[in-house]
Write a protein that holds these residues in place. Structure first.
Motif, PDB file in Angstrom:
ATOM      1  N   LYS A   1     -91.232  91.987  14.467  1.00  0.00           N
ATOM      2  CA  LYS A   1     -89.794  92.080  14.233  1.00  0.00           C
ATOM      3  C   LYS A   1     -89.459  93.481  13.721  1.00  0.00           C
ATOM      4  O   LYS A   1     -90.340  94.225  13.335  1.00  0.00           O
ATOM      5  N   ARG A   2     -88.174  93.806  13.699  1.00  0.00           N
ATOM      6  CA  ARG A   2     -87.762  95.113  13.199  1.00  0.00           C
ATOM      7  C   ARG A   2     -87.892  95.153  11.686  1.00  0.00           C
ATOM      8  O   ARG A   2     -87.283  94.354  10.971  1.00  0.00           O
ATOM      9  N   GLN A   3     -88.655  96.113  11.211  1.00  0.00           N
ATOM     10  CA  GLN A   3     -88.975  96.199   9.795  1.00  0.00           C
ATOM     11  C   GLN A   3     -87.734  96.386   8.925  1.00  0.00           C
ATOM     12  O   GLN A   3     -87.547  95.685   7.939  1.00  0.00           O
ATOM     13  N   TRP A   4     -86.878  97.328   9.264  1.00  0.00           N
ATOM     14  CA  TRP A   4     -85.722  97.639   8.424  1.00  0.00           C
ATOM     15  C   TRP A   4     -84.638  96.568   8.507  1.00  0.00           C
ATOM     16  O   TRP A   4     -83.847  96.425   7.577  1.00  0.00           O
ATOM     17  N   LEU A   5     -84.620  95.813   9.582  1.00  0.00           N
ATOM     18  CA  LEU A   5     -83.659  94.723   9.696  1.00  0.00           C
ATOM     19  C   LEU A   5     -83.952  93.619   8.685  1.00  0.00           C
ATOM     20  O   LEU A   5     -83.055  92.891   8.269  1.00  0.00           O
ATOM     21  N   TYR A   6     -85.195  93.514   8.274  1.00  0.00           N
ATOM     22  CA  TYR A   6     -85.585  92.534   7.270  1.00  0.00           C
ATOM     23  C   TYR A   6     -85.665  93.146   5.877  1.00  0.00           C
ATOM     24  O   TYR A   6     -85.361  92.487   4.887  1.00  0.00           O
ATOM     25  N   ALA A   7     -86.080  94.402   5.779  1.00  0.00           N
ATOM     26  CA  ALA A   7     -86.286  95.015   4.463  1.00  0.00           C
ATOM     27  C   ALA A   7     -84.972  95.340   3.756  1.00  0.00           C
ATOM     28  O   ALA A   7     -84.863  95.139   2.542  1.00  0.00           O
ATOM     29  N   LEU A   8     -83.988  95.817   4.475  1.00  0.00           N
ATOM     30  CA  LEU A   8     -82.735  96.196   3.820  1.00  0.00           C
ATOM     31  C   LEU A   8     -81.987  95.017   3.208  1.00  0.00           C
ATOM     32  O   LEU A   8     -81.559  95.096   2.048  1.00  0.00           O
ATOM     33  N   PRO A   9     -81.801  93.887   3.906  1.00  0.00           N
ATOM     34  CA  PRO A   9     -81.133  92.755   3.238  1.00  0.00           C
ATOM     35  C   PRO A   9     -81.974  92.140   2.120  1.00  0.00           C
ATOM     36  O   PRO A   9     -81.442  91.521   1.213  1.00  0.00           O
TER      37      PRO A   9
ATOM     38  N   VAL B   1     -83.285  93.464  -0.278  1.00  0.00           N
ATOM     39  CA  VAL B   1     -83.088  94.103  -1.577  1.00  0.00           C
ATOM     40  C   VAL B   1     -82.359  93.148  -2.527  1.00  0.00           C
ATOM     41  O   VAL B   1     -82.569  93.179  -3.730  1.00  0.00           O
ATOM     42  N   ALA B   2     -81.546  92.270  -1.980  1.00  0.00           N
ATOM     43  CA  ALA B   2     -80.885  91.244  -2.797  1.00  0.00           C
ATOM     44  C   ALA B   2     -81.865  90.082  -2.990  1.00  0.00           C
ATOM     45  O   ALA B   2     -82.351  89.509  -2.015  1.00  0.00           O
ATOM     46  N   PRO B   3     -82.192  89.732  -4.233  1.00  0.00           N
ATOM     47  CA  PRO B   3     -83.205  88.685  -4.466  1.00  0.00           C
ATOM     48  C   PRO B   3     -82.948  87.348  -3.783  1.00  0.00           C
ATOM     49  O   PRO B   3     -83.903  86.762  -3.255  1.00  0.00           O
ATOM     50  N   PRO B   4     -81.717  86.804  -3.734  1.00  0.00           N
ATOM     51  CA  PRO B   4     -81.553  85.515  -3.031  1.00  0.00           C
ATOM     52  C   PRO B   4     -81.872  85.615  -1.535  1.00  0.00           C
ATOM     53  O   PRO B   4     -82.479  84.705  -0.965  1.00  0.00           O
ATOM     54  N   ILE B   5     -81.495  86.716  -0.925  1.00  0.00           N
ATOM     55  CA  ILE B   5     -81.807  86.908   0.496  1.00  0.00           C
ATOM     56  C   ILE B   5     -83.304  87.106   0.677  1.00  0.00           C
ATOM     57  O   ILE B   5     -83.891  86.634   1.660  1.00  0.00           O
ATOM     58  N   ALA B   6     -83.945  87.782  -0.271  1.00  0.00           N
ATOM     59  CA  ALA B   6     -85.392  87.987  -0.192  1.00  0.00           C
ATOM     60  C   ALA B   6     -86.134  86.657  -0.233  1.00  0.00           C
ATOM     61  O   ALA B   6     -87.103  86.459   0.508  1.00  0.00           O
ATOM     62  N   ILE B   7     -85.679  85.748  -1.075  1.00  0.00           N
ATOM     63  CA  ILE B   7     -86.318  84.424  -1.142  1.00  0.00           C
ATOM     64  C   ILE B   7     -86.179  83.711   0.202  1.00  0.00           C
ATOM     65  O   ILE B   7     -87.148  83.150   0.721  1.00  0.00           O
ATOM     66  N   TRP B   8     -84.992  83.758   0.782  1.00  0.00           N
ATOM     67  CA  TRP B   8     -84.771  83.116   2.072  1.00  0.00           C
ATOM     68  C   TRP B   8     -85.644  83.757   3.151  1.00  0.00           C
ATOM     69  O   TRP B   8     -86.226  83.049   3.993  1.00  0.00           O
ATOM     70  N   LEU B   9     -85.760  85.091   3.157  1.00  0.00           N
ATOM     71  CA  LEU B   9     -86.557  85.768   4.173  1.00  0.00           C
ATOM     72  C   LEU B   9     -88.044  85.474   4.013  1.00  0.00           C
ATOM     73  O   LEU B   9     -88.773  85.372   5.010  1.00  0.00           O
ATOM     74  N   ILE B  10     -88.508  85.331   2.783  1.00  0.00           N
ATOM     75  CA  ILE B  10     -89.911  84.969   2.575  1.00  0.00           C
ATOM     76  C   ILE B  10     -90.199  83.603   3.188  1.00  0.00           C
ATOM     77  O   ILE B  10     -91.188  83.419   3.903  1.00  0.00           O
ATOM     78  N   PHE B  11     -89.321  82.632   2.934  1.00  0.00           N
ATOM     79  CA  PHE B  11     -89.520  81.299   3.516  1.00  0.00           C
ATOM     80  C   PHE B  11     -89.396  81.339   5.040  1.00  0.00           C
ATOM     81  O   PHE B  11     -90.141  80.659   5.749  1.00  0.00           O
ATOM     82  N   LYS B  12     -88.480  82.130   5.552  1.00  0.00           N
ATOM     83  CA  LYS B  12     -88.291  82.236   7.000  1.00  0.00           C
ATOM     84  C   LYS B  12     -89.528  82.839   7.660  1.00  0.00           C
ATOM     85  O   LYS B  12     -90.050  82.294   8.632  1.00  0.00           O
ATOM     86  N   LEU B  13     -90.020  83.954   7.136  1.00  0.00           N
ATOM     87  CA  LEU B  13     -91.206  84.588   7.704  1.00  0.00           C
ATOM     88  C   LEU B  13     -92.442  83.715   7.508  1.00  0.00           C
ATOM     89  O   LEU B  13     -93.320  83.672   8.372  1.00  0.00           O
ATOM     90  N   HIS B  14     -92.501  83.007   6.391  1.00  0.00           N
ATOM     91  CA  HIS B  14     -93.633  82.118   6.123  1.00  0.00           C
ATOM     92  C   HIS B  14     -93.678  80.980   7.142  1.00  0.00           C
ATOM     93  O   HIS B  14     -94.736  80.665   7.684  1.00  0.00           O
ATOM     94  N   SER B  15     -92.526  80.384   7.428  1.00  0.00           N
ATOM     95  CA  SER B  15     -92.515  79.268   8.382  1.00  0.00           C
ATOM     96  C   SER B  15     -92.806  79.755   9.798  1.00  0.00           C
ATOM     97  O   SER B  15     -93.507  79.081  10.554  1.00  0.00           O
ATOM     98  N   GLU B  16     -92.282  80.929  10.162  1.00  0.00           N
ATOM     99  CA  GLU B  16     -92.568  81.461  11.497  1.00  0.00           C
ATOM    100  C   GLU B  16     -94.039  81.820  11.640  1.00  0.00           C
ATOM    101  O   GLU B  16     -94.639  81.602  12.696  1.00  0.00           O
ATOM    102  N   ASP B  17     -94.637  82.346  10.576  1.00  0.00           N
ATOM    103  CA  ASP B  17     -96.060  82.669  10.619  1.00  0.00           C
ATOM    104  C   ASP B  17     -96.894  81.402  10.718  1.00  0.00           C
ATOM    105  O   ASP B  17     -97.889  81.356  11.444  1.00  0.00           O
ATOM    106  N   SER B  18     -96.471  80.348  10.022  1.00  0.00           N
ATOM    107  CA  SER B  18     -97.191  79.071  10.101  1.00  0.00           C
ATOM    108  C   SER B  18     -97.132  78.490  11.511  1.00  0.00           C
ATOM    109  O   SER B  18     -98.139  78.009  12.034  1.00  0.00           O
ATOM    110  N   MET B  19     -95.948  78.531  12.105  1.00  0.00           N
ATOM    111  CA  MET B  19     -95.807  78.000  13.465  1.00  0.00           C
ATOM    112  C   MET B  19     -96.645  78.805  14.461  1.00  0.00           C
ATOM    113  O   MET B  19     -97.265  78.236  15.361  1.00  0.00           O
ATOM    114  N   ARG B  20     -96.672  80.123  14.296  1.00  0.00           N
ATOM    115  CA  ARG B  20     -97.462  80.967  15.192  1.00  0.00           C
ATOM    116  C   ARG B  20     -98.946  80.659  15.056  1.00  0.00           C
ATOM    117  O   ARG B  20     -99.666  80.532  16.040  1.00  0.00           O
TER     118      ARG B  20
END
Length: 109
Positions: free
Chosen positions: A67-75, A77-96
């Protein structure tokens, strides 16, 4: 030792652990500041500064998933969005990983 990110991408695990430490450290720092007579709002600044490292690891984990690194890294920076992105990337990695294991089991049969 319990590690929920043991089988996942290294940077995703680091981002997850950093986020957990940010939450615990932010609460502890807030309580310490209140005990010393300062405003607990100062702890939020420390959490946001530590979250920069978490956002960097989230970006690296996204890049490792193609995925595009900066498309995920820039949002992130806000902790609530970071928590959501961690769970999103975690679930996608699990499915893969599950689909890779399934494909490996079909090849070995």
């Amino acid at each position: 030792m319990f590690n929920p990110f043991e089988f996942h991408e290294r940077n995703l695990g680091r981002a997850g652990w950093l986020m957990a430490l940010e939450i615990v450290g932010g609460v502890a720092l807030g309580l310490i500041l209140v005990g010393l007579g300062y405003a607990s709002d100062l702890a939020i600044i420390a959490v946001w500064l530590c979250n920069l490292f978490t956002a960097w690891f989230i970006g690296k984990a996204a890049a490792a998933q193609g995925k595009r690194q900066w498309l995920y890294a820039l949002p992130a920076v806000a902790p609530p969005i970071a928590i959501w992105l961690i769970f999103k990337l975690h679930s996608e990695d699990s499915m893969r990983r599950m689909s890779m294991m399934e494909a490996d089991s079909r090849v070995s049969e």
